[in-house]
Enzyme design. Structure first.
Site, PDB file in Angstrom:
ATOM      1  N   GLU A 264    -109.343  70.155 114.106  1.00 45.78           N
ATOM      2  CA  GLU A 264    -109.850  71.460 113.671  1.00 45.78           C
ATOM      3  C   GLU A 264    -109.077  72.572 114.381  1.00 45.78           C
ATOM      4  OE1 GLU A 264    -114.054  71.893 114.092  1.00 45.78           O
ATOM      5  OE2 GLU A 264    -114.501  70.134 112.854  1.00 45.78           O
ATOM      6  N   ASP A 294    -110.835  75.818 110.893  1.00 43.40           N
ATOM      7  CA  ASP A 294    -112.160  76.060 111.496  1.00 43.40           C
ATOM      8  C   ASP A 294    -112.546  77.530 111.355  1.00 43.40           C
ATOM      9  OD1 ASP A 294    -114.481  75.559 112.923  1.00 43.40           O
ATOM     10  OD2 ASP A 294    -113.467  74.713 114.663  1.00 43.40           O
ATOM     11  N   GLU A 351    -120.785  75.060 108.536  1.00 44.60           N
ATOM     12  CA  GLU A 351    -121.247  75.040 109.929  1.00 44.60           C
ATOM     13  C   GLU A 351    -122.547  75.809 110.076  1.00 44.60           C
ATOM     14  OE1 GLU A 351    -117.261  75.296 112.668  1.00 44.60           O
ATOM     15  OE2 GLU A 351    -118.298  77.129 112.178  1.00 44.60           O
TER      16      GLU A 351
HETATM   17  P1  C2E Z   1    -116.577  75.392 116.732  1.00 36.71           P
HETATM   18  O1  C2E Z   1    -115.506  74.372 116.690  1.00 36.71           O
HETATM   19  O2  C2E Z   1    -116.676  76.322 115.596  1.00 36.71           O
HETATM   20  O3  C2E Z   1    -117.919  74.559 116.944  1.00 36.71           O
HETATM   21  C1  C2E Z   1    -119.161  74.907 116.405  1.00 36.71           C
HETATM   22  C2  C2E Z   1    -120.050  75.556 117.439  1.00 36.71           C
HETATM   23  O4  C2E Z   1    -121.272  75.903 116.809  1.00 36.71           O
HETATM   24  C3  C2E Z   1    -120.437  74.638 118.592  1.00 36.71           C
HETATM   25  O5  C2E Z   1    -120.594  75.455 119.740  1.00 36.71           O
HETATM   26  C4  C2E Z   1    -121.783  74.110 118.162  1.00 36.71           C
HETATM   27  O6  C2E Z   1    -122.594  73.675 119.236  1.00 36.71           O
HETATM   28  C5  C2E Z   1    -122.355  75.329 117.508  1.00 36.71           C
HETATM   29  N1  C2E Z   1    -123.367  74.993 116.510  1.00 36.71           N
HETATM   30  C6  C2E Z   1    -123.479  73.869 115.798  1.00 36.71           C
HETATM   31  N2  C2E Z   1    -124.505  73.918 114.938  1.00 36.71           N
HETATM   32  C7  C2E Z   1    -125.070  75.128 115.103  1.00 36.71           C
HETATM   33  C8  C2E Z   1    -126.196  75.784 114.508  1.00 36.71           C
HETATM   34  O7  C2E Z   1    -126.868  75.263 113.620  1.00 36.71           O
HETATM   35  N3  C2E Z   1    -126.463  77.045 114.926  1.00 36.71           N
HETATM   36  C9  C2E Z   1    -125.730  77.637 115.890  1.00 36.71           C
HETATM   37  N4  C2E Z   1    -126.061  78.884 116.252  1.00 36.71           N
HETATM   38  N5  C2E Z   1    -124.669  77.063 116.500  1.00 36.71           N
HETATM   39  C10 C2E Z   1    -124.350  75.818 116.098  1.00 36.71           C
HETATM   40  P2  C2E Z   1    -120.007  75.005 121.148  1.00 36.71           P
HETATM   41  O8  C2E Z   1    -120.180  73.538 121.353  1.00 36.71           O
HETATM   42  O9  C2E Z   1    -120.544  75.929 122.184  1.00 36.71           O
HETATM   43  O10 C2E Z   1    -118.450  75.273 120.975  1.00 36.71           O
HETATM   44  C11 C2E Z   1    -117.958  76.556 120.794  1.00 36.71           C
HETATM   45  C12 C2E Z   1    -116.485  76.547 120.458  1.00 36.71           C
HETATM   46  O11 C2E Z   1    -115.716  76.071 121.552  1.00 36.71           O
HETATM   47  C13 C2E Z   1    -116.158  75.622 119.307  1.00 36.71           C
HETATM   48  O12 C2E Z   1    -116.434  76.264 118.086  1.00 36.71           O
HETATM   49  C14 C2E Z   1    -114.683  75.392 119.549  1.00 36.71           C
HETATM   50  O13 C2E Z   1    -113.915  76.432 119.002  1.00 36.71           O
HETATM   51  C15 C2E Z   1    -114.571  75.461 121.061  1.00 36.71           C
HETATM   52  N6  C2E Z   1    -114.456  74.084 121.589  1.00 36.71           N
HETATM   53  C16 C2E Z   1    -115.415  73.166 121.817  1.00 36.71           C
HETATM   54  N7  C2E Z   1    -114.905  72.032 122.304  1.00 36.71           N
HETATM   55  C17 C2E Z   1    -113.569  72.231 122.384  1.00 36.71           C
HETATM   56  C18 C2E Z   1    -112.458  71.409 122.805  1.00 36.71           C
HETATM   57  O14 C2E Z   1    -112.585  70.238 123.189  1.00 36.71           O
HETATM   58  N8  C2E Z   1    -111.219  71.969 122.737  1.00 36.71           N
HETATM   59  C19 C2E Z   1    -111.025  73.242 122.281  1.00 36.71           C
HETATM   60  N9  C2E Z   1    -109.766  73.712 122.258  1.00 36.71           N
HETATM   61  N10 C2E Z   1    -112.025  74.020 121.872  1.00 36.71           N
HETATM   62  C20 C2E Z   1    -113.284  73.538 121.924  1.00 36.71           C
HETATM   63 MG    MG Z   2    -116.629  77.028 113.863  1.00 43.19          MG
HETATM   64 MG    MG Z   3    -114.754  73.137 115.441  1.00 41.99          MG
END
Ligand code: C2E
Ligand code: MG
Ligand code: MG
Length: 396
Positions: A264, A294, A351
């Site tokens: 992504e 994404d 999402e």
């Molecule tokens: P993303 O890839 O767009 O991931 C979706 C985010 O939305 C995730 O936040 C997830 O926990 C959250 N989410 C999922 N379902 C819902 C929902 O129903 N409502 C709401 N309000 N939120 C929801 P998270 O885990 O805090 O991650 C935030 C961002 O951090 C991710 O957005 C991604 O861009 C980045 N990220 C996470 N893990 C990694 C990684 O291993 N490497 C990199 N480079 N970026 C990462």
């Molecule tokens: Mg996203």
């Molecule tokens: Mg993502």
């Protein structure tokens, strides 16, 4: 809601009185007001307890709402804001990103005219968000902390399923980085990914996330649970010519094939270094990795990029999903995204699917897959199977 304090910042007298009346009707304990940004800043800096929530009109003469929110965020003058405006999600996203970077929460937006129901729906989010994420405050994280966390395996993937809207079947999981600190607290990626990106650590972190996630996938495969794996890739990793070969190695070494993995990439960032990035993306695709765009709809030049890059999937940003039943503009963006995806033969994941109404709307519109709290928030690898066994798609 009686413990909550709310300040209304609105230049229009009638609108302001209306907001105050509705808030009082909702039983908000402490309500205050200001007629513009300067007046509000003056009040907020006068000492006293910072209000829990600011209800801010974006379109004000003198200092507009965005500038005002910027000041509030930087000086930590409030805990959360609600934006009153019919703002399009891309702009709301910008405001959210800006506010979050300073540790201020944006609860959401309410379209004018304000009503009791609209206000109470976003204010409910205050409590929910408070309890859901105890890590919302700004953490003081240093580069050494992160290095150490990586070295001692404190960073780990959690997993959030993606399920088919047609039949509710889980088809994939997205790996999301979590930092499990020694004091037991779980830190979300917003607190450490940006620093790893700035300091050149994100490559090592991604390799590690990929390897760990593949191990989990292999584990589920062997227990009869076949799920594709989605991994987030930071844009600057696309400048690394060796990425395609390395990811292939990592995946295979852990018992997974590239065609079971979707990478992504955040839309806004894809083209940071156009030529080289394209080369790396093409080679990843050639090796069989899926490529997902994404947060679709929040970045720049999506259409140009879509035609140049061999994407296989599009993820509709959660900003468009929440509230789309009542906001025609959001719905229109979803419909257009679905249409585009169909024509380009891309898979689509929505999402942030949080409610049965979200699910129903997306199913009606013919969206392929859903991901969000309705199914489950991200969970540690050892909890995924149990969570999926409990999951039932909504019945209508
Ligand atoms: P993303 O890839 O767009 O991931 C979706 C985010 O939305 C995730 O936040 C997830 O926990 C959250 N989410 C999922 N379902 C819902 C929902 O129903 N409502 C709401 N309000 N939120 C929801 P998270 O885990 O805090 O991650 C935030 C961002 O951090 C991710 O957005 C991604 O861009 C980045 N990220 C996470 N893990 C990694 C990684 O291993 N490497 C990199 N480079 N970026 C990462
Ligand atoms: Mg996203
Ligand atoms: Mg993502």
């Amino acid at each position: 809601m009686s413990e909550l304090s709310v300040m209304v910042v609105e230049d229009h007298g009638f609108q302001r009185r209306m907001a105050l009346r509705l808030l009082t009707e909702l039983g908000i304990g402490e309500v205050s007001e200001a007629a513009d940004g300067h007046g509000a800043l003056h009040l907020l800096q006068g000492g006293g307890r910072a209000p829990d929530v600011l209800l801010v009109d974006l379109d004000m003469p003198g200092m507009d709402g965005i500038e005002f929110i910027g000041h509030v965020a930087q000086r930590r003058l409030a805990h959360a804001v609600i934006v009153a405006s019919a703002l399009d999600p891309a702009l709301l996203n910008t405001v959210q990103t800006m506010a979050r970077a300073y540790g201020l929460r944006v609860l959401g937006s309410v379209e004018k005219p304000l009503t009791r129901d609209k206000l109470s729906a976003v204010l409910d989010g205050y409590d929910e968000k408070l309890h859901a994420y105890d890590d919302d405050e700004v953490l003081d994280v240093s580069l050494d902390d992160i290095r150490e966390a990586l070295a001692s395996n404190e960073i780990e993937p959690w997993f959030q399923p993606q399920v088919e809207l047609g039949n509710g079947k889980p088809v994939a999981v997205e790996a999301l980085a979590r930092w499990r600190r020694r004091d037991g607290r779980i830190v979300r990626p917003m607190h450490f990914i940006p620093l790893t990106e700035r300091e050149g650590l994100v490559g090592a972190m991604t390799d590690y996330m990929l390897a760990q996630s593949c191990r989990w996938k292999h584990h589920w495969d062997q227990r009869g649970l076949r799920l594709n794996l989605a991994i987030n890739i930071s844009p600057q990793l696309l400048a690394d010519e060796g990425a395609a070969d390395r990811y292939q190695d990592i995946v295979r070494r852990n018992g997974v094939e590239p065609n079971e993995v979707v990478l992504e990439i955040t839309e806004s960032s894809v083209m940071a270094d156009a030529a080289r990035g394209l080369g790396v993306l093409a080679r990843l695709r050639l090796k069989g990795f899926g490529l997902s765009i994404d947060d679709f709809g929040t970045g720049y030049s999506s259409l140009a990029q879509l035609s140049q890059i061999p994407f296989t999937e599009l993820k509709i940003d959660q900003g468009f999903v929440s509230g789309a039943q009542s906001q025609p503009r959001k719905r229109a963006v979803i419909e257009a995204s679905l249409d585009l995806a169909r024509k380009l033969q891309l898979d689509v994941v929505a999402e942030g699917v949080e409610t049965v109404e979200d699910w129903q709307m997306l199913a009606d519109l013919g969206c392929g897959m859903a991901q969000g709290h309705l199914i489950t928030p991200p969970v540690p690898g050892n909890e995924l199977m149990a969570v999926l066994e409990r999951w039932r798609r909504p019945e209508f």
